[in-house]
Motif scaffolding. Sequence first.
Motif, PDB file in Angstrom:
ATOM      1  N   ALA A 113       0.826  -1.209   0.000  1.00 34.07           N
ATOM      2  CA  ALA A 113       0.000   0.000   0.000  1.00 34.07           C
ATOM      3  C   ALA A 113       0.859   1.257   0.000  1.00 34.07           C
ATOM      4  O   ALA A 113       0.690   2.157  -0.840  1.00 34.07           O
ATOM      5  N   LEU A 114       1.812   1.351   0.921  1.00 32.17           N
ATOM      6  CA  LEU A 114       2.647   2.549   1.015  1.00 32.17           C
ATOM      7  C   LEU A 114       3.667   2.608  -0.119  1.00 32.17           C
ATOM      8  O   LEU A 114       3.976   3.697  -0.623  1.00 32.17           O
ATOM      9  N   GLY A 115       4.188   1.440  -0.522  1.00 29.92           N
ATOM     10  CA  GLY A 115       5.124   1.427  -1.637  1.00 29.92           C
ATOM     11  C   GLY A 115       4.471   1.873  -2.932  1.00 29.92           C
ATOM     12  O   GLY A 115       5.058   2.640  -3.715  1.00 29.92           O
ATOM     13  N   GLY A 116       3.239   1.407  -3.175  1.00 31.85           N
ATOM     14  CA  GLY A 116       2.518   1.844  -4.360  1.00 31.85           C
ATOM     15  C   GLY A 116       2.228   3.330  -4.341  1.00 31.85           C
ATOM     16  O   GLY A 116       2.356   4.023  -5.363  1.00 31.85           O
ATOM     17  N   GLN A 117       1.840   3.830  -3.180  1.00 33.15           N
ATOM     18  CA  GLN A 117       1.589   5.267  -3.050  1.00 33.15           C
ATOM     19  C   GLN A 117       2.860   6.073  -3.313  1.00 33.15           C
ATOM     20  O   GLN A 117       2.840   7.102  -3.995  1.00 33.15           O
ATOM     21  N   HIS A 118       3.979   5.597  -2.786  1.00 24.77           N
ATOM     22  CA  HIS A 118       5.250   6.309  -2.971  1.00 24.77           C
ATOM     23  C   HIS A 118       5.653   6.342  -4.446  1.00 24.77           C
ATOM     24  O   HIS A 118       6.077   7.375  -4.973  1.00 24.77           O
ATOM     25  N   LEU A 119       5.492   5.207  -5.134  1.00 27.45           N
ATOM     26  CA  LEU A 119       5.866   5.164  -6.538  1.00 27.45           C
ATOM     27  C   LEU A 119       4.992   6.077  -7.385  1.00 27.45           C
ATOM     28  O   LEU A 119       5.476   6.758  -8.296  1.00 27.45           O
ATOM     29  N   LEU A 120       3.691   6.131  -7.076  1.00 29.12           N
ATOM     30  CA  LEU A 120       2.789   6.958  -7.861  1.00 29.12           C
ATOM     31  C   LEU A 120       2.934   8.443  -7.550  1.00 29.12           C
ATOM     32  O   LEU A 120       2.961   9.292  -8.457  1.00 29.12           O
ATOM     33  N   MET A 121       3.034   8.767  -6.259  1.00 28.97           N
ATOM     34  CA  MET A 121       2.999  10.172  -5.839  1.00 28.97           C
ATOM     35  C   MET A 121       4.371  10.832  -5.864  1.00 28.97           C
ATOM     36  O   MET A 121       4.493  12.024  -6.171  1.00 28.97           O
ATOM     37  N   GLU A 122       5.402  10.072  -5.518  1.00 31.06           N
ATOM     38  CA  GLU A 122       6.723  10.663  -5.354  1.00 31.06           C
ATOM     39  C   GLU A 122       7.645  10.414  -6.546  1.00 31.06           C
ATOM     40  O   GLU A 122       8.364  11.303  -6.979  1.00 31.06           O
ATOM     41  N   VAL A 123       7.633   9.185  -7.071  1.00 28.96           N
ATOM     42  CA  VAL A 123       8.557   8.849  -8.155  1.00 28.96           C
ATOM     43  C   VAL A 123       7.986   9.292  -9.489  1.00 28.96           C
ATOM     44  O   VAL A 123       8.604  10.037 -10.241  1.00 28.96           O
ATOM     45  N   GLY A 124       6.779   8.819  -9.821  1.00 29.33           N
ATOM     46  CA  GLY A 124       6.141   9.202 -11.064  1.00 29.33           C
ATOM     47  C   GLY A 124       6.805   8.579 -12.278  1.00 29.33           C
ATOM     48  O   GLY A 124       7.720   7.750 -12.180  1.00 29.33           O
ATOM     49  N   GLY A 125       6.343   8.976 -13.446  1.00 30.96           N
ATOM     50  CA  GLY A 125       6.920   8.486 -14.678  1.00 30.96           C
ATOM     51  C   GLY A 125       6.621   7.015 -14.907  1.00 30.96           C
ATOM     52  O   GLY A 125       5.680   6.442 -14.349  1.00 30.96           O
ATOM     53  N   VAL A 132       8.420   4.439 -14.053  1.00 29.44           N
ATOM     54  CA  VAL A 132       8.660   3.646 -12.840  1.00 29.44           C
ATOM     55  C   VAL A 132       7.498   3.794 -11.874  1.00 29.44           C
ATOM     56  O   VAL A 132       7.081   2.836 -11.215  1.00 29.44           O
ATOM     57  N   GLY A 133       6.950   5.013 -11.798  1.00 29.42           N
ATOM     58  CA  GLY A 133       5.834   5.246 -10.898  1.00 29.42           C
ATOM     59  C   GLY A 133       4.607   4.425 -11.241  1.00 29.42           C
ATOM     60  O   GLY A 133       3.801   4.099 -10.363  1.00 29.42           O
ATOM     61  N   ALA A 134       4.453   4.065 -12.518  1.00 31.04           N
ATOM     62  CA  ALA A 134       3.299   3.266 -12.922  1.00 31.04           C
ATOM     63  C   ALA A 134       3.303   1.889 -12.274  1.00 31.04           C
ATOM     64  O   ALA A 134       2.262   1.237 -12.175  1.00 31.04           O
ATOM     65  N   VAL A 135       4.478   1.453 -11.827  1.00 31.12           N
ATOM     66  CA  VAL A 135       4.554   0.167 -11.119  1.00 31.12           C
ATOM     67  C   VAL A 135       3.726   0.224  -9.830  1.00 31.12           C
ATOM     68  O   VAL A 135       3.292  -0.805  -9.317  1.00 31.12           O
ATOM     69  N   GLY A 136       3.509   1.446  -9.334  1.00 28.13           N
ATOM     70  CA  GLY A 136       2.683   1.590  -8.143  1.00 28.13           C
ATOM     71  C   GLY A 136       1.276   1.055  -8.328  1.00 28.13           C
ATOM     72  O   GLY A 136       0.655   0.582  -7.375  1.00 28.13           O
ATOM     73  N   ILE A 137       0.750   1.126  -9.555  1.00 33.91           N
ATOM     74  CA  ILE A 137      -0.582   0.574  -9.828  1.00 33.91           C
ATOM     75  C   ILE A 137      -0.560  -0.934  -9.627  1.00 33.91           C
ATOM     76  O   ILE A 137      -1.473  -1.522  -9.033  1.00 33.91           O
ATOM     77  N   LEU A 138       0.503  -1.573 -10.130  1.00 32.10           N
ATOM     78  CA  LEU A 138       0.652  -3.019  -9.923  1.00 32.10           C
ATOM     79  C   LEU A 138       0.759  -3.348  -8.436  1.00 32.10           C
ATOM     80  O   LEU A 138       0.194  -4.339  -7.973  1.00 32.10           O
ATOM     81  N   ALA A 139       1.469  -2.507  -7.691  1.00 32.91           N
ATOM     82  CA  ALA A 139       1.600  -2.728  -6.248  1.00 32.91           C
ATOM     83  C   ALA A 139       0.241  -2.669  -5.569  1.00 32.91           C
ATOM     84  O   ALA A 139      -0.047  -3.460  -4.659  1.00 32.91           O
ATOM     85  N   TRP A 140      -0.610  -1.742  -5.996  1.00 32.16           N
ATOM     86  CA  TRP A 140      -1.946  -1.651  -5.403  1.00 32.16           C
ATOM     87  C   TRP A 140      -2.835  -2.825  -5.783  1.00 32.16           C
ATOM     88  O   TRP A 140      -3.663  -3.270  -4.996  1.00 32.16           O
ATOM     89  N   VAL A 141      -2.674  -3.323  -7.031  1.00 28.43           N
ATOM     90  CA  VAL A 141      -3.416  -4.521  -7.429  1.00 28.43           C
ATOM     91  C   VAL A 141      -3.009  -5.705  -6.555  1.00 28.43           C
ATOM     92  O   VAL A 141      -3.854  -6.468  -6.067  1.00 28.43           O
ATOM     93  N   LEU A 142      -1.709  -5.838  -6.329  1.00 28.11           N
ATOM     94  CA  LEU A 142      -1.218  -6.903  -5.452  1.00 28.11           C
ATOM     95  C   LEU A 142      -1.709  -6.707  -4.024  1.00 28.11           C
ATOM     96  O   LEU A 142      -2.011  -7.675  -3.318  1.00 28.11           O
ATOM     97  N   PHE A 143      -1.787  -5.469  -3.597  1.00 23.58           N
ATOM     98  CA  PHE A 143      -2.319  -5.170  -2.261  1.00 23.58           C
ATOM     99  C   PHE A 143      -3.743  -5.697  -2.111  1.00 23.58           C
ATOM    100  O   PHE A 143      -4.091  -6.322  -1.093  1.00 23.58           O
ATOM    101  N   ILE A 144      -4.577  -5.482  -3.127  1.00 18.89           N
ATOM    102  CA  ILE A 144      -5.968  -5.949  -3.069  1.00 18.89           C
ATOM    103  C   ILE A 144      -6.020  -7.474  -3.057  1.00 18.89           C
ATOM    104  O   ILE A 144      -6.765  -8.089  -2.278  1.00 18.89           O
ATOM    105  N   LEU A 145      -5.227  -8.112  -3.907  1.00 15.58           N
ATOM    106  CA  LEU A 145      -5.217  -9.576  -3.963  1.00 15.58           C
ATOM    107  C   LEU A 145      -4.726 -10.182  -2.647  1.00 15.58           C
ATOM    108  O   LEU A 145      -5.300 -11.156  -2.144  1.00 15.58           O
ATOM    109  N   ILE A 146      -3.680  -9.595  -2.082  1.00 11.34           N
ATOM    110  CA  ILE A 146      -3.153 -10.106  -0.807  1.00 11.34           C
ATOM    111  C   ILE A 146      -4.154  -9.880   0.317  1.00 11.34           C
ATOM    112  O   ILE A 146      -4.267 -10.699   1.236  1.00 11.34           O
TER     113      ILE A 146
END
Length: 275
Positions: free
Chosen positions: A216-228, A230-244
């Motif tokens: 959850a926090l890693g996805g938020q960091h990638l989307l909000m702070e990193v961007g670009g 690489v930041g799009a990987v944050g969406i995948l992190a959130w999908v994994l968050f929901i599945l987990i």
Amino acid sequence: MSLIGTTVTSADEFTPPGPGDFNLPPIGGGHETFEWLGQTHYLGVTKPMLQLVLSGILVFGFFWLAARRQAMVPGRLQFLGESAYGFVRNSMARDIIGSHHFMKYVPYLFALFFFILLNNLFASIPFLQFPTFSRSGMVYSLALLSWLIYNIAGMRVHGVVGYFKHQCVPPGIKGPMLILLVPLEFFSNIVVRPVTLALRLFANMLAGHLLLILFALGGQHLLMEVGGAVGAVGILAWVLFILIAFLELLVQFLQAYVFVLLNAMYISGAIAEEH
């Protein structure tokens, strides 16, 4: 080049969650602390403590309401309560302990199962979202209670000396081999069981919730702070968050089931006539 540098710098600023995030401060303020095992702990009433009380009230309240009418044709609430009771009574107590002795242990196993299950589910309930048994002291308290119950049950059946002989002396073994096997059996059956019983529940609740926080926090960091890109990987992190999160619901049930099932097995082994 600058994008890579920015990405590395932003990633360095991300602080991953750790066991310290589960050390919640007291409710209502207060900063009294003490050091234990290299970590700072707070003194006072904390959220997990209140969750223990809340779970006890909810479990008692639900089954009191479910059993209040006791109609021949049960309503939905009574049917749900009877089904829950029958699940513990039949599939864990009677099938494991045996039909002659199981009833005296059903109240404990029944209360234990739903108490643990609800505290596990608190990790997935909005506004609570904290697994009570990710605090090791609370789990080891339950394990100690179980340890006392199945050891006392065995001593009542076999006597104190007979019980330790029953647990520590393998049948059919004589001579020098006993010098090696008796300490191993004592360590395995008397000392280690409550530790492994508690550690299994504690580790699963801690690791599962830690993984949820990380995604959850890693996805938020990638989307909000990193961007670009690489930041799009944050969406995948959130999908994994929901599945987990859905997987954790299964783990929460299974850990309550396994904890109570092992309790029943230990009681059965303690009161059995044969080793």
